[in-house]
Structures are given as C-alpha cells and as structure tokens.
Design a protein around this motif. Structure first.
Motif, PDB file in Angstrom:
ATOM      1  N   ALA A   7       0.831  -1.209   0.000  1.00 23.69           N
ATOM      2  CA  ALA A   7       0.000   0.000   0.000  1.00 23.69           C
ATOM      3  C   ALA A   7       0.869   1.263   0.000  1.00 23.69           C
ATOM      4  CB  ALA A   7      -0.942  -0.001   1.202  1.00 23.69           C
ATOM      5  N   VAL A   8       1.923   1.265   0.803  1.00 23.47           N
ATOM      6  CA  VAL A   8       2.822   2.424   0.854  1.00 23.47           C
ATOM      7  C   VAL A   8       3.504   2.614  -0.501  1.00 23.47           C
ATOM      8  CG1 VAL A   8       4.983   3.277   1.863  1.00 23.47           C
ATOM      9  CG2 VAL A   8       3.188   2.384   3.335  1.00 23.47           C
ATOM     10  N   ALA A   9       3.945   1.527  -1.112  1.00 23.17           N
ATOM     11  CA  ALA A   9       4.597   1.620  -2.423  1.00 23.17           C
ATOM     12  C   ALA A   9       3.628   2.125  -3.487  1.00 23.17           C
ATOM     13  CB  ALA A   9       5.163   0.260  -2.829  1.00 23.17           C
ATOM     14  N   ALA A  10       2.382   1.675  -3.446  1.00 18.91           N
ATOM     15  CA  ALA A  10       1.388   2.135  -4.427  1.00 18.91           C
ATOM     16  C   ALA A  10       1.140   3.632  -4.285  1.00 18.91           C
ATOM     17  CB  ALA A  10       0.088   1.356  -4.260  1.00 18.91           C
ATOM     18  N   VAL A  11       0.972   4.097  -3.058  1.00 17.66           N
ATOM     19  CA  VAL A  11       0.756   5.532  -2.831  1.00 17.66           C
ATOM     20  C   VAL A  11       2.000   6.326  -3.243  1.00 17.66           C
ATOM     21  CG1 VAL A  11       0.420   7.288  -1.035  1.00 17.66           C
ATOM     22  CG2 VAL A  11      -0.982   5.215  -1.040  1.00 17.66           C
ATOM     23  N   LEU A  12       3.168   5.816  -2.933  1.00 19.15           N
ATOM     24  CA  LEU A  12       4.427   6.470  -3.315  1.00 19.15           C
ATOM     25  C   LEU A  12       4.505   6.654  -4.823  1.00 19.15           C
ATOM     26  CD1 LEU A  12       7.387   7.376  -2.624  1.00 19.15           C
ATOM     27  CD2 LEU A  12       8.007   4.988  -2.991  1.00 19.15           C
ATOM     28  N   TRP A  13       4.186   5.611  -5.597  1.00 19.65           N
ATOM     29  CA  TRP A  13       4.272   5.691  -7.054  1.00 19.65           C
ATOM     30  C   TRP A  13       3.214   6.620  -7.631  1.00 19.65           C
ATOM     31  CZ3 TRP A  13       7.941   4.806 -10.373  1.00 19.65           C
ATOM     32  CH2 TRP A  13       9.016   4.033  -9.966  1.00 19.65           C
ATOM     33  N   ILE A  14       2.030   6.630  -7.055  1.00 19.39           N
ATOM     34  CA  ILE A  14       0.990   7.553  -7.534  1.00 19.39           C
ATOM     35  C   ILE A  14       1.452   8.991  -7.333  1.00 19.39           C
ATOM     36  CG2 ILE A  14      -1.338   8.426  -7.050  1.00 19.39           C
ATOM     37  CD1 ILE A  14      -2.124   5.464  -6.519  1.00 19.39           C
ATOM     38  N   VAL A  15       1.969   9.292  -6.147  1.00 14.72           N
ATOM     39  CA  VAL A  15       2.447  10.651  -5.855  1.00 14.72           C
ATOM     40  C   VAL A  15       3.647  11.000  -6.736  1.00 14.72           C
ATOM     41  CG1 VAL A  15       3.541  12.084  -4.074  1.00 14.72           C
ATOM     42  CG2 VAL A  15       1.533  10.718  -3.509  1.00 14.72           C
ATOM     43  N   ALA A  16       4.583  10.067  -6.912  1.00 14.22           N
ATOM     44  CA  ALA A  16       5.780  10.348  -7.715  1.00 14.22           C
ATOM     45  C   ALA A  16       5.411  10.617  -9.173  1.00 14.22           C
ATOM     46  CB  ALA A  16       6.766   9.191  -7.620  1.00 14.22           C
ATOM     47  N   LEU A  17       4.551   9.797  -9.745  1.00 14.55           N
ATOM     48  CA  LEU A  17       4.189   9.993 -11.152  1.00 14.55           C
ATOM     49  C   LEU A  17       3.331  11.233 -11.347  1.00 14.55           C
ATOM     50  CD1 LEU A  17       3.579   6.293 -12.201  1.00 14.55           C
ATOM     51  CD2 LEU A  17       5.559   7.740 -12.698  1.00 14.55           C
ATOM     52  N   LYS A 118      15.161  23.439 -18.555  1.00 15.78           N
ATOM     53  CA  LYS A 118      15.457  22.066 -18.982  1.00 15.78           C
ATOM     54  C   LYS A 118      15.982  21.190 -17.849  1.00 15.78           C
ATOM     55  CE  LYS A 118      16.213  23.479 -23.702  1.00 15.78           C
ATOM     56  NZ  LYS A 118      17.143  23.691 -24.776  1.00 15.78           N
ATOM     57  N   VAL A 119      16.757  21.765 -16.941  1.00 19.60           N
ATOM     58  CA  VAL A 119      17.310  20.976 -15.836  1.00 19.60           C
ATOM     59  C   VAL A 119      16.185  20.538 -14.901  1.00 19.60           C
ATOM     60  CG1 VAL A 119      18.820  21.043 -13.819  1.00 19.60           C
ATOM     61  CG2 VAL A 119      19.560  22.062 -15.980  1.00 19.60           C
ATOM     62  N   ALA A 120      15.324  21.469 -14.522  1.00 18.25           N
ATOM     63  CA  ALA A 120      14.214  21.128 -13.630  1.00 18.25           C
ATOM     64  C   ALA A 120      13.251  20.162 -14.314  1.00 18.25           C
ATOM     65  CB  ALA A 120      13.485  22.392 -13.197  1.00 18.25           C
ATOM     66  N   TYR A 121      13.053  20.330 -15.619  1.00 14.46           N
ATOM     67  CA  TYR A 121      12.193  19.430 -16.385  1.00 14.46           C
ATOM     68  C   TYR A 121      12.750  18.006 -16.327  1.00 14.46           C
ATOM     69  CZ  TYR A 121       9.585  17.595 -20.402  1.00 14.46           C
ATOM     70  OH  TYR A 121       8.774  16.852 -21.209  1.00 14.46           O
ATOM     71  N   ALA A 122      14.035  17.852 -16.562  1.00 17.31           N
ATOM     72  CA  ALA A 122      14.659  16.523 -16.540  1.00 17.31           C
ATOM     73  C   ALA A 122      14.628  15.913 -15.137  1.00 17.31           C
ATOM     74  CB  ALA A 122      16.092  16.602 -17.045  1.00 17.31           C
ATOM     75  N   LEU A 123      14.853  16.736 -14.115  1.00 12.15           N
ATOM     76  CA  LEU A 123      14.796  16.221 -12.748  1.00 12.15           C
ATOM     77  C   LEU A 123      13.398  15.718 -12.398  1.00 12.15           C
ATOM     78  CD1 LEU A 123      17.022  18.733 -10.765  1.00 12.15           C
ATOM     79  CD2 LEU A 123      17.481  16.324 -11.237  1.00 12.15           C
ATOM     80  N   LEU A 125      11.144  14.664 -14.565  1.00 10.08           N
ATOM     81  CA  LEU A 125      10.826  13.526 -15.417  1.00 10.08           C
ATOM     82  C   LEU A 125      11.575  12.258 -14.998  1.00 10.08           C
ATOM     83  CD1 LEU A 125       9.118  12.844 -17.884  1.00 10.08           C
ATOM     84  CD2 LEU A 125      11.083  13.384 -19.298  1.00 10.08           C
ATOM     85  N   MET A 126      12.830  12.394 -14.635  1.00  6.09           N
ATOM     86  CA  MET A 126      13.646  11.216 -14.317  1.00  6.09           C
ATOM     87  C   MET A 126      13.949  11.082 -12.818  1.00  6.09           C
ATOM     88  SD  MET A 126      13.888   9.984 -17.276  1.00  6.09           S
ATOM     89  CE  MET A 126      15.096   8.709 -17.138  1.00  6.09           C
ATOM     90  N   GLY A 127      14.115  12.206 -12.140  1.00  8.50           N
ATOM     91  CA  GLY A 127      14.527  12.166 -10.739  1.00  8.50           C
ATOM     92  C   GLY A 127      13.460  11.639  -9.794  1.00  8.50           C
ATOM     93  N   LEU A 128      12.241  12.118  -9.929  1.00  3.17           N
ATOM     94  CA  LEU A 128      11.180  11.691  -9.017  1.00  3.17           C
ATOM     95  C   LEU A 128      10.864  10.202  -9.146  1.00  3.17           C
ATOM     96  CD1 LEU A 128       8.893  14.829  -9.214  1.00  3.17           C
ATOM     97  CD2 LEU A 128      10.332  14.114  -7.321  1.00  3.17           C
ATOM     98  N   PRO A 129      10.688   9.665 -10.358  1.00  2.14           N
ATOM     99  CA  PRO A 129      10.512   8.206 -10.448  1.00  2.14           C
ATOM    100  C   PRO A 129      11.749   7.426  -9.977  1.00  2.14           C
ATOM    101  CG  PRO A 129       9.652   9.250 -12.412  1.00  2.14           C
ATOM    102  CD  PRO A 129      10.391  10.305 -11.639  1.00  2.14           C
ATOM    103  N   GLY A 130      12.938   7.976 -10.177  1.00  2.00           N
ATOM    104  CA  GLY A 130      14.154   7.325  -9.692  1.00  2.00           C
ATOM    105  C   GLY A 130      14.176   7.229  -8.175  1.00  2.00           C
ATOM    106  N   ILE A 131      13.784   8.301  -7.515  1.00  2.98           N
ATOM    107  CA  ILE A 131      13.715   8.286  -6.046  1.00  2.98           C
ATOM    108  C   ILE A 131      12.653   7.293  -5.590  1.00  2.98           C
ATOM    109  CG2 ILE A 131      13.066   9.681  -4.043  1.00  2.98           C
ATOM    110  CD1 ILE A 131      14.374  12.080  -5.515  1.00  2.98           C
ATOM    111  N   ALA A 132      11.513   7.264  -6.271  1.00  2.00           N
ATOM    112  CA  ALA A 132      10.454   6.316  -5.920  1.00  2.00           C
ATOM    113  C   ALA A 132      10.942   4.874  -6.093  1.00  2.00           C
ATOM    114  CB  ALA A 132       9.211   6.565  -6.768  1.00  2.00           C
ATOM    115  N   LEU A 133      11.705   4.617  -7.137  1.00  3.24           N
ATOM    116  CA  LEU A 133      12.244   3.271  -7.361  1.00  3.24           C
ATOM    117  C   LEU A 133      13.212   2.885  -6.238  1.00  3.24           C
ATOM    118  CD1 LEU A 133      12.338   0.884  -9.352  1.00  3.24           C
ATOM    119  CD2 LEU A 133      14.290   1.996 -10.425  1.00  3.24           C
TER     120      LEU A 133
END
Length: 147
Positions: A7-17, A118-123, A125-133
């Motif tokens: 449940a925690v992982a599901a909520v984490l991924w919803i918030v991250a995406l 562009k830097v904030a856009y990339a962070l 797009l890639m950073g938040l899902p990376g942290i969630a992973l």
C-alpha cells in the motif's frame, strides 16, 4: 506487514508519477505559437493550482482582440503567471482541433514562447521516479536479523 508495504509503495508511485507530470507541465514553458500578436491579455489575476501541489498557476484574464472584442481566458498550466499582473501580454489565436471533433476552433495562447527550465524538467521527469524506485527497493529488501 507485507500488505502495508504494498500500500505504501502504491501511494508512493501515484504521488511520484503525478508530481513528475505536474513538474513537466510547470517547467516546459508555454508552448506559444510564436505567431504575430492578434490581441493582448489584460486584467490578469492568478492563484495557485493546488491539484499540482501548488507548483502551477491558475490565471484568469480578459483578452482584447485587435478587432476590439473581449474574450475570457483561463490558463491552468502557468501560461500566465503573477509576473504578468498589471501588464498587457501579447496573445495570438490559432485554429486547434480538440477531442474527436473534426472542426477546428480558435484557441488563444501566448504570442511569445517562454523558455523552459530544462534541468528542472529533466529532474522531474527522471529524478522523481528514480527516487520512488530507490524507496521501493528499500521497502521490499530482505532484512537480515541482528545476532
């Protein structure tokens, strides 16, 4: 215990995406047409869009077209920002097809393109899902018992 981790992982991924999507909308700049101005926005008023965790601005304005007609305008993705309050912002209109309709209707947008971050856009797009992973792997790792 395992159910709680799922449940925690599901909520984490919803918030991250969701946050990654909101961040890309916020930092990609306004996709203005770059066309010639066909009017301007005035009487701009803005408030935070809390559906995007307050990162985006929801602004209302009145567009005064070159022919003198006035149109209400709403921007939910930070097309207009509080920096535009009190200014006359150049606007243009384009024929845009929306949804399943084959009819194109005029849609107003900023006449000038606003540069993206562009830097904030990339962070976002890639950073938040990376942290969630990373957090997900940490949640489901096997913990060794302490002797």
């Amino acid at each position: 215990m395992k159910t709680r981790r799922v449940a925690v992982a599901a909520v984490l991924w919803i918030v991250a995406l969701y946050t990654a999507h909101a961040g890309t909308l916020f930092f990609d700049g306004e996709a203005g047409s770059g066309g010639e101005p066909k009017g301007y926005a005035e009487n701009v008023s803005c408030k935070r869009n809390w559906w995007a965790f307050g990162a985006l601005w929801y602004c209302d304005a009145t567009i005064v077209a070159d022919d003198g007609k006035r149109y209400p305008y709403s921007s939910k993705n930070s097309g207009l920002t509080p920096a535009d309050i009190g200014k006359q912002v150049p606007m243009t209109n384009n024929l845009v097809r929306s949804g399943r309709s084959s009819q194109a209707s005029p849609t107003w947008a900023l006449a000038e393109r606003r540069e993206p971050n562009k830097v904030a856009y990339a962070l976002c797009l890639m950073g938040l899902p990376g942290i969630a992973l990373f957090i997900t792997f940490r949640l489901f790792r096997d913990k060794k018992p302490v002797p």
